[in-house]
Design an enzyme around this catalytic site. Structure first.
Site, PDB file in Angstrom:
ATOM      1  CE  LYS A 174      -1.795   3.056   1.928  1.00 28.09           C
ATOM      2  NZ  LYS A 174      -1.570   4.463   1.515  1.00 28.09           N
ATOM      3  N   GLY A 227       6.976   5.926   7.982  1.00 23.13           N
ATOM      4  CA  GLY A 227       6.085   7.078   7.958  1.00 23.13           C
ATOM      5  C   GLY A 227       6.115   7.814   9.274  1.00 23.13           C
ATOM      6  CB  SER A 228       3.663  10.061  10.824  1.00 28.16           C
ATOM      7  OG  SER A 228       2.514   9.236  10.923  1.00 28.16           O
ATOM      8  CG  ASN A 229       6.786   8.945  16.622  1.00 32.39           C
ATOM      9  OD1 ASN A 229       6.079   8.721  17.586  1.00 32.39           O
ATOM     10  ND2 ASN A 229       8.074   8.662  16.584  1.00 32.39           N
ATOM     11  N   GLY A 232       2.808   5.020  13.038  1.00 34.24           N
ATOM     12  CA  GLY A 232       3.681   3.881  13.318  1.00 34.24           C
ATOM     13  C   GLY A 232       3.387   3.268  14.677  1.00 34.24           C
ATOM     14  CB  CYS A 283      13.293   9.717   7.875  1.00 30.55           C
ATOM     15  SG  CYS A 283      14.029   8.642   6.675  1.00 30.55           S
TER      16      CYS A 283
HETATM   17  P1  NAI Z   1       1.659   8.913   7.442  1.00 25.25           P
HETATM   18  O1  NAI Z   1       2.429   8.183   8.480  1.00 25.25           O
HETATM   19  O2  NAI Z   1       0.255   9.270   7.719  1.00 25.25           O
HETATM   20  O3  NAI Z   1       1.673   8.056   6.078  1.00 25.25           O
HETATM   21  C1  NAI Z   1       2.620   7.064   5.749  1.00 25.25           C
HETATM   22  C2  NAI Z   1       1.904   5.881   5.129  1.00 25.25           C
HETATM   23  O4  NAI Z   1       1.016   5.298   6.086  1.00 25.25           O
HETATM   24  C3  NAI Z   1       1.028   6.227   3.930  1.00 25.25           C
HETATM   25  O5  NAI Z   1       1.079   5.191   2.987  1.00 25.25           O
HETATM   26  C4  NAI Z   1      -0.356   6.315   4.545  1.00 25.25           C
HETATM   27  O6  NAI Z   1      -1.401   6.105   3.636  1.00 25.25           O
HETATM   28  C5  NAI Z   1      -0.297   5.207   5.561  1.00 25.25           C
HETATM   29  N1  NAI Z   1      -1.250   5.349   6.673  1.00 25.25           N
HETATM   30  C6  NAI Z   1      -1.752   6.484   7.207  1.00 25.25           C
HETATM   31  N2  NAI Z   1      -2.607   6.203   8.201  1.00 25.25           N
HETATM   32  C7  NAI Z   1      -2.652   4.851   8.314  1.00 25.25           C
HETATM   33  C8  NAI Z   1      -3.346   3.953   9.167  1.00 25.25           C
HETATM   34  N3  NAI Z   1      -4.170   4.382  10.134  1.00 25.25           N
HETATM   35  N4  NAI Z   1      -3.137   2.625   9.010  1.00 25.25           N
HETATM   36  C9  NAI Z   1      -2.289   2.167   8.075  1.00 25.25           C
HETATM   37  N5  NAI Z   1      -1.610   2.975   7.233  1.00 25.25           N
HETATM   38  C10 NAI Z   1      -1.781   4.299   7.345  1.00 25.25           C
HETATM   39  O7  NAI Z   1       2.525  10.189   7.043  1.00 25.25           O
HETATM   40  P2  NAI Z   1       2.025  11.519   6.290  1.00 25.25           P
HETATM   41  O8  NAI Z   1       0.636  11.865   6.740  1.00 25.25           O
HETATM   42  O9  NAI Z   1       2.259  11.340   4.848  1.00 25.25           O
HETATM   43  O10 NAI Z   1       3.072  12.580   6.852  1.00 25.25           O
HETATM   44  C11 NAI Z   1       2.912  13.140   8.146  1.00 25.25           C
HETATM   45  C12 NAI Z   1       4.255  13.275   8.850  1.00 25.25           C
HETATM   46  O11 NAI Z   1       4.850  12.001   9.017  1.00 25.25           O
HETATM   47  C13 NAI Z   1       5.318  14.071   8.117  1.00 25.25           C
HETATM   48  O12 NAI Z   1       5.163  15.443   8.291  1.00 25.25           O
HETATM   49  C14 NAI Z   1       6.577  13.526   8.761  1.00 25.25           C
HETATM   50  O13 NAI Z   1       6.807  14.171   9.984  1.00 25.25           O
HETATM   51  C15 NAI Z   1       6.263  12.080   9.002  1.00 25.25           C
HETATM   52  N6  NAI Z   1       6.799  11.206   7.931  1.00 25.25           N
HETATM   53  C16 NAI Z   1       7.974  10.538   8.136  1.00 25.25           C
HETATM   54  C17 NAI Z   1       8.525   9.782   7.135  1.00 25.25           C
HETATM   55  C18 NAI Z   1       9.802   9.060   7.323  1.00 25.25           C
HETATM   56  O14 NAI Z   1      10.611   9.035   6.415  1.00 25.25           O
HETATM   57  N7  NAI Z   1      10.010   8.392   8.441  1.00 25.25           N
HETATM   58  C19 NAI Z   1       7.901   9.678   5.815  1.00 25.25           C
HETATM   59  C20 NAI Z   1       6.641  10.376   5.699  1.00 25.25           C
HETATM   60  C21 NAI Z   1       6.143  11.117   6.735  1.00 25.25           C
END
Ligand code: NAI
Ligand code: MG
Length: 499
Positions: A174, A227-229, A232, A283
């Site tokens: 996904k 992804g986000s903390n 996660g 990140c």
């Molecule tokens: P997010 O953590 O919401 O999204 C990352 C992935 O998780 C996407 O594929 C999203 O569709 C999926 N996702 C979202 N909610 C979910 C759920 N409840 N269950 C399963 N999967 C889910 O991150 P987002 O909204 O794109 O960015 C928000 C913040 O997260 C950023 O501002 C940044 O601080 C952090 N982030 C960190 C990253 C890293 O490299 N560690 C990458 C992207 C975001």
């Protein structure tokens, strides 16, 4: 006309069960890139069934044969590097040289994992008993669920897909809702390289319901999430309740330490590249500079000057240094941190505003921002901003600098600039991040070494490369073969042997 793309399930390209779609836009221009399925639990269930059905045959396919397909994928990615890189800039925004690097990472990871096909070491150790063998092999987990972010739309998926496939798992992926067209183009390459139907399935859509359904599905044995903390941690909690393995990579609050004895020109290049590359949306992006007193004001002045000269724009133009942020929410989030920094009493040196001049008004731009006089307890110094925003903090000496580096709830990447070899080794010993750089910025990992971090950055797993990535996607199986033809009791019959 809108280009429409589909889910890839059991080797077929199909729309969402609901027929719903979501649109992907260029964050620099607003241009429509395409529409993909807005999937829900029904699509996830179909994909998981396909992956489960493909598993038996795939796990029994010899690893060198699995590796040949991965090798073919890497070759095709390399051949299409320019096209994929341009699409990456259009869909995600990062400047073209960085987009090409994102694609190159998949080539590197593919080649590394293809080589692993003829290695994939287990363990062979002596038995304590005669006429007995003791060894351990790696077993695949089964169906694994991959949930990926938009900031490295090809590189991060490649860190998960290649090792998961190589070790014999089948996949439901996904990808992020902001970069789904790249995911489709990447999966097309696996199809072209001859990956059997059902082994890799793609389900596009939002985190809820698509990602959440993947986490919930009982046949999915493991979730690998970047992804986000916030999300996660939610997945880790749910994974614990459901008895699933969860591998997390959740970002950072990475620092560059600059000591008085550092080569300042070198440090400056590292700071600008690591803080503002990918518009700070890595990140591993540098979001703190920790500097010792003697050079503090000179460094702050020069960082601000360099940041103010970075040219914002469309990443496809060779005149652009810094591209847009991923979407409107991201710009709002970065700006909220600017307002917070000002209210906390930090000194805004440069930036701190949206980029709206001329063509910038069509996209999601934010000006490279530098705060000085940031103190360690400010939220600006503690929280992940994920944008072009840099905080400068002062430390009296290396010990305090290392303490500040380690004193945040993330532990991904850290760097130190010094010309003193003793201090460099002290830092290598005492920095408690998963990645440490000496005289280089906080970004730029290579696939031969593990990628991941401590504290809130993860949960102990490592992906991205090096042998530990295989641990994330396999289960160890220890095997004892007794060819003595009689009962031999471990820990008991051993005594008789030494008399
Ligand atoms: P997010 O953590 O919401 O999204 C990352 C992935 O998780 C996407 O594929 C999203 O569709 C999926 N996702 C979202 N909610 C979910 C759920 N409840 N269950 C399963 N999967 C889910 O991150 P987002 O909204 O794109 O960015 C928000 C913040 O997260 C950023 O501002 C940044 O601080 C952090 N982030 C960190 C990253 C890293 O490299 N560690 C990458 C992207 C975001
Ligand atoms: Mg989110």
């Amino acid at each position: 006309m809108t280009r429409e793309f589909f889910n890839y399930i059991d080797g077929k390209w199909i729309p969402a069960a609901s027929g719903e779609t979501l649109a992907s836009h260029n964050p620099a221009t607003g241009e429509l890139i395409g529409a993909v399925p807005a999937s829900d639990a029904r699509d996830v269930a179909r994909a998981v069934t396909a992956a489960a059905n493909a598993f038996e045959k795939w796990r029994k396919t010899p690893a060198p044969r699995r590796a040949e397909i991965i090798h073919a994928v890497a070759d095709l990615v390399r051949a299409r590097k320019q096209t994929l890189g341009e699409l990456l800039t259009r869909e995600m925004g990062k400047v073209l040289p960085e987009a090409l690097g994102d694609v190159q990472e998949a080539v590197d990871m593919g080649m590394y994992m293809a080589g692993e096909g003829r290695r994939l070491n287990g363990l062979l150790v002596p038995s304590e008993l005669p006429n007995k063998w003791a060894m351990a092999v790696r077993d695949p987990l089964g169906v694994v669920g991959l949930i990926t972010p938009w900031n490295f739309p090809i590189a991060v998926p490649s860190w998960k897909i290649f090792p998961a496939l190589l070790t014999g798992n089948t996949i439901v992926w996904k990808p992020a809702e902001d970069t789904p067209v790249l995911a489709v183009e990447f999966v097309k390459i696996f199809e072209e390289a001859g990956l059997p139907p059902g082994v890799l399935n793609l389900v596009t859509g939002y985190g809820v319901p698509a990602g959440a359904a993947l986490v919930e599905h009982p046949q999915v044995k493991m979730i690998s999430f970047t992804g986000s903390n916030e999300i996660g941690k939610q997945i880790a909690v749910r994974g614990a309740q459901l008895g699933k393995r969860v591998s997390l990579e959740l970002g950072g609050k990475n620092a560059i330490i600059v000591l008085d004895d550092a080569d300042l020109d070198l440090a400056l290049d590292g700071i600008i590249w690591s803080a503002f590359g990918t518009s700070g949306q890595r990140c591993t992006a540098t979001s703190r500079v920790i500097v010792t007193p003697e050079i503090h004001s000179e460094l702050a002045e020069r960082v601000a000057d360099r940041a103010s000269k970075l040219r914002l724009g469309n990443g496809l133009l060779p005149t652009t240094d810094v591209g847009p942020l991923i979407n409107r929410d991201a710009v709002d989030k970065v700006h909220q941190y600017t307002e917070l920094g000002v209210s906390e009493g930090a000194a805004l040196l440069v930036g701190g505003a949206r980029g709206v001049e001329g063509d910038l008004a069509q996209g999601h731009f934010y000006k490279p921002t530098v705060f000085d006089r940031v103190t360690p307890t400010m939220r600006l110094a503690q929280e992940e901003i994920f944008g072009p925003s840099l905080a400068i903090l002062r430390a009296h000496d290396i010990d305090e600098a290392i303490r500040l580096n380690n004193g945040v709830n993330f532990g991904l990447s850290a760097s130190i600039y010094t010309s003193n070899v003793n201090k460099a080794f002290e830092a290598m010993r005492d920095l408690t991040t998963g990645i440490v750089y000496i005289n280089a910025g906080t970004i730029g990992s290579e696939v031969q070494l593990p990628f991941g971090g401590t504290r809130g950055t993860g949960n102990g797993h490592r992906e991205g490369g090096g042998p530990p990535v295989l641990d994330a996607f396999t289960e160890w199986k220890s095997i004892y073969v007794d060819y003595s033809g009689k009962l031999q009791r471990a820990q008991i019959d051993t005594d008789a042997l030494v008399q």
